[in-house]
Write a protein that holds these residues in place. Sequence first.
Motif, PDB file in Angstrom:
ATOM      1  N   ALA A 176       3.309  -2.013 -12.867  1.00 53.25           N
ATOM      2  CA  ALA A 176       2.879  -2.905 -13.944  1.00 53.25           C
ATOM      3  C   ALA A 176       1.389  -2.766 -14.226  1.00 53.25           C
ATOM      4  O   ALA A 176       0.936  -3.033 -15.345  1.00 53.25           O
ATOM      5  CB  ALA A 176       3.219  -4.349 -13.597  1.00 53.25           C
ATOM      6  N   GLU A 177       0.633  -2.359 -13.218  1.00 53.74           N
ATOM      7  CA  GLU A 177      -0.803  -2.132 -13.394  1.00 53.74           C
ATOM      8  C   GLU A 177      -1.105  -0.765 -13.990  1.00 53.74           C
ATOM      9  O   GLU A 177      -2.271  -0.414 -14.201  1.00 53.74           O
ATOM     10  CB  GLU A 177      -1.518  -2.250 -12.049  1.00 53.74           C
ATOM     11  CG  GLU A 177      -1.505  -3.645 -11.458  1.00 53.74           C
ATOM     12  CD  GLU A 177      -2.239  -3.718 -10.130  1.00 53.74           C
ATOM     13  OE1 GLU A 177      -2.722  -4.817  -9.794  1.00 53.74           O
ATOM     14  OE2 GLU A 177      -2.330  -2.677  -9.438  1.00 53.74           O
ATOM     15  N   GLY A 178      -0.054   0.020 -14.255  1.00 55.70           N
ATOM     16  CA  GLY A 178      -0.242   1.359 -14.786  1.00 55.70           C
ATOM     17  C   GLY A 178      -0.573   2.381 -13.723  1.00 55.70           C
ATOM     18  O   GLY A 178      -1.030   3.491 -14.049  1.00 55.70           O
ATOM     19  N   ALA A 204       1.005  11.969   0.983  1.00 60.40           N
ATOM     20  CA  ALA A 204      -0.354  11.417   1.055  1.00 60.40           C
ATOM     21  C   ALA A 204      -1.306  12.206   0.182  1.00 60.40           C
ATOM     22  O   ALA A 204      -2.174  11.627  -0.488  1.00 60.40           O
ATOM     23  CB  ALA A 204      -0.834  11.412   2.509  1.00 60.40           C
ATOM     24  N   ALA A 205      -1.174  13.539   0.178  1.00 62.88           N
ATOM     25  CA  ALA A 205      -2.075  14.359  -0.626  1.00 62.88           C
ATOM     26  C   ALA A 205      -1.931  14.038  -2.107  1.00 62.88           C
ATOM     27  O   ALA A 205      -2.921  14.003  -2.847  1.00 62.88           O
ATOM     28  CB  ALA A 205      -1.799  15.838  -0.369  1.00 62.88           C
ATOM     29  N   LEU A 206      -0.720  13.807  -2.563  1.00 62.11           N
ATOM     30  CA  LEU A 206      -0.514  13.422  -3.962  1.00 62.11           C
ATOM     31  C   LEU A 206      -1.187  12.087  -4.267  1.00 62.11           C
ATOM     32  O   LEU A 206      -1.768  11.905  -5.337  1.00 62.11           O
ATOM     33  CB  LEU A 206       0.986  13.342  -4.268  1.00 62.11           C
ATOM     34  CG  LEU A 206       1.692  14.670  -4.529  1.00 62.11           C
ATOM     35  CD1 LEU A 206       3.201  14.473  -4.515  1.00 62.11           C
ATOM     36  CD2 LEU A 206       1.248  15.257  -5.866  1.00 62.11           C
ATOM     37  N   ALA A 207      -1.090  11.143  -3.327  1.00 61.08           N
ATOM     38  CA  ALA A 207      -1.725   9.840  -3.534  1.00 61.08           C
ATOM     39  C   ALA A 207      -3.238   9.984  -3.619  1.00 61.08           C
ATOM     40  O   ALA A 207      -3.887   9.369  -4.481  1.00 61.08           O
ATOM     41  CB  ALA A 207      -1.331   8.884  -2.408  1.00 61.08           C
ATOM     42  N   VAL A 208      -3.812  10.794  -2.740  1.00 66.12           N
ATOM     43  CA  VAL A 208      -5.260  11.002  -2.773  1.00 66.12           C
ATOM     44  C   VAL A 208      -5.674  11.686  -4.066  1.00 66.12           C
ATOM     45  O   VAL A 208      -6.665  11.312  -4.703  1.00 66.12           O
ATOM     46  CB  VAL A 208      -5.706  11.836  -1.552  1.00 66.12           C
ATOM     47  CG1 VAL A 208      -7.174  12.225  -1.665  1.00 66.12           C
ATOM     48  CG2 VAL A 208      -5.476  11.048  -0.260  1.00 66.12           C
ATOM     49  N   GLN A 209      -4.912  12.673  -4.478  1.00 69.06           N
ATOM     50  CA  GLN A 209      -5.254  13.461  -5.650  1.00 69.06           C
ATOM     51  C   GLN A 209      -5.160  12.656  -6.939  1.00 69.06           C
ATOM     52  O   GLN A 209      -5.980  12.841  -7.856  1.00 69.06           O
ATOM     53  CB  GLN A 209      -4.339  14.679  -5.741  1.00 69.06           C
ATOM     54  CG  GLN A 209      -4.636  15.624  -6.899  1.00 69.06           C
ATOM     55  CD  GLN A 209      -3.624  16.742  -6.991  1.00 69.06           C
ATOM     56  OE1 GLN A 209      -2.494  16.612  -6.508  1.00 69.06           O
ATOM     57  NE2 GLN A 209      -4.007  17.845  -7.600  1.00 69.06           N
ATOM     58  N   THR A 210      -4.184  11.755  -7.038  1.00 69.07           N
ATOM     59  CA  THR A 210      -3.910  11.077  -8.309  1.00 69.07           C
ATOM     60  C   THR A 210      -4.294   9.606  -8.343  1.00 69.07           C
ATOM     61  O   THR A 210      -4.264   8.998  -9.419  1.00 69.07           O
ATOM     62  CB  THR A 210      -2.409  11.182  -8.639  1.00 69.07           C
ATOM     63  OG1 THR A 210      -1.655  10.442  -7.663  1.00 69.07           O
ATOM     64  CG2 THR A 210      -1.949  12.630  -8.646  1.00 69.07           C
ATOM     65  N   GLY A 211      -4.607   9.024  -7.179  1.00 74.50           N
ATOM     66  CA  GLY A 211      -4.876   7.594  -7.133  1.00 74.50           C
ATOM     67  C   GLY A 211      -3.630   6.736  -7.069  1.00 74.50           C
ATOM     68  O   GLY A 211      -3.709   5.512  -7.197  1.00 74.50           O
ATOM     69  N   ALA A 212      -2.476   7.365  -6.871  1.00 75.42           N
ATOM     70  CA  ALA A 212      -1.228   6.613  -6.778  1.00 75.42           C
ATOM     71  C   ALA A 212      -1.169   5.833  -5.464  1.00 75.42           C
ATOM     72  O   ALA A 212      -1.836   6.170  -4.484  1.00 75.42           O
ATOM     73  CB  ALA A 212      -0.033   7.553  -6.869  1.00 75.42           C
ATOM     74  N   ALA A 213      -0.366   4.778  -5.455  1.00 72.32           N
ATOM     75  CA  ALA A 213      -0.140   3.993  -4.237  1.00 72.32           C
ATOM     76  C   ALA A 213       0.911   4.693  -3.380  1.00 72.32           C
ATOM     77  O   ALA A 213       1.975   5.064  -3.873  1.00 72.32           O
ATOM     78  CB  ALA A 213       0.326   2.591  -4.587  1.00 72.32           C
ATOM     79  N   LEU A 214       0.606   4.872  -2.099  1.00 73.28           N
ATOM     80  CA  LEU A 214       1.543   5.473  -1.147  1.00 73.28           C
ATOM     81  C   LEU A 214       2.241   4.356  -0.385  1.00 73.28           C
ATOM     82  O   LEU A 214       1.618   3.636   0.390  1.00 73.28           O
ATOM     83  CB  LEU A 214       0.806   6.401  -0.183  1.00 73.28           C
ATOM     84  CG  LEU A 214       1.645   7.041   0.932  1.00 73.28           C
ATOM     85  CD1 LEU A 214       2.740   7.924   0.348  1.00 73.28           C
ATOM     86  CD2 LEU A 214       0.752   7.836   1.884  1.00 73.28           C
TER      87      LEU A 214
END
Length: 355
Positions: A109-111, A219-229
């Motif tokens: 919801a926060e985008g 984890a690498a995807l979360a770090v790279q994109t700012g996504a929540a893991l």
Amino acid sequence: MRERLADSAYALGWSAVRRLPEPAATALFRRIADTAWRQRGKGVQRLEANLRRVRPDAGEAEIRDLSRAGMRSYLRYWQESFRLPAWDADRIARSFAPEGHERIGHHLAEGRGVVLALPHMGNWDLAGAWLVSHLGHRFTTVAERLRPESLFDRFVAYREGLGMEVLPLTGGSVSVVGTLAKRLRAGGLVCLVGDRDLSANGVEVDFLGERARVPAGPAALAVQTGAALLPVTLWYDGTPVMKGIVHPEVPVPAEGSRRERSAAMTRALAAVWAEGVRSHPEDWHMLQRFWLADLPAARAFAQDPVGEPSGAPAETPAGASAGQDPSAQDSSAQDTSAQDTSGPAAAGRGEAAAR
């Protein structure tokens, strides 16, 4: 010939098992599980070896009880998977009751993109179908290529039929890591099963007191994109309803290189999974070697994504390289164990291919 037989067996499963009355299907798969357990093939022996590491104080009678429950859990996965395409939205909604799923909607919801990272517990296909049909969250995942191609196509069609976007691990026309990152930057949802490192280039972690190696991809995807893991654990509790927890976000460390931060997050992720396995060992469908101490000595020493020697030999199972930092290698942040080609017919034989 073996590949054609496997393809025919899966085709039969998806066409015939879904038509069986529920009690008959349950009884059939319970018999398959118990038969495999009594025969104690290599897969069951490996399951018991893993359970001894999960429950080091357990006697052999307890380990045998756990392995029997484990085979029944594993075959329940297959029974449900063969029948899932015939379930309507109400049946799917009634078959899964997770805690903490509000965390997914909160971030979306926060985008903000979300990476859901799971071990091989319970039935992740059912959990994914529940996300799509009950919560309305479509997501992207990755599938390892199988032989023959027709079997791979069946798995892709099965998961796409449940509402998932499925990217082939290899041989596709687009970059898998690039597509996953694009979905996450757009505020989308990615789901990855990632408790086995098929490349020997994952992150070394402490898993229930012993060293193992798991992929750094989520984890690498979360770090790279700012996504929540968000770690997820699943289990059965003897009822028709699967249970689960969407755990709190694994935070990104404030300091360190991208690789160092993703490695630290991977270790935190593995710690959550390990506690889930400790609580529900019979629902961890790990019929393969997992801990470094169990891997063949012929394997060369590997490097973890931070560049430090792992200090232990590692196995290269059949399957794809995956799970590394996408900043280091473009083919590696996906689900390292997306498919299980062993199925119920091979449950008691050698080590099952990773699901």
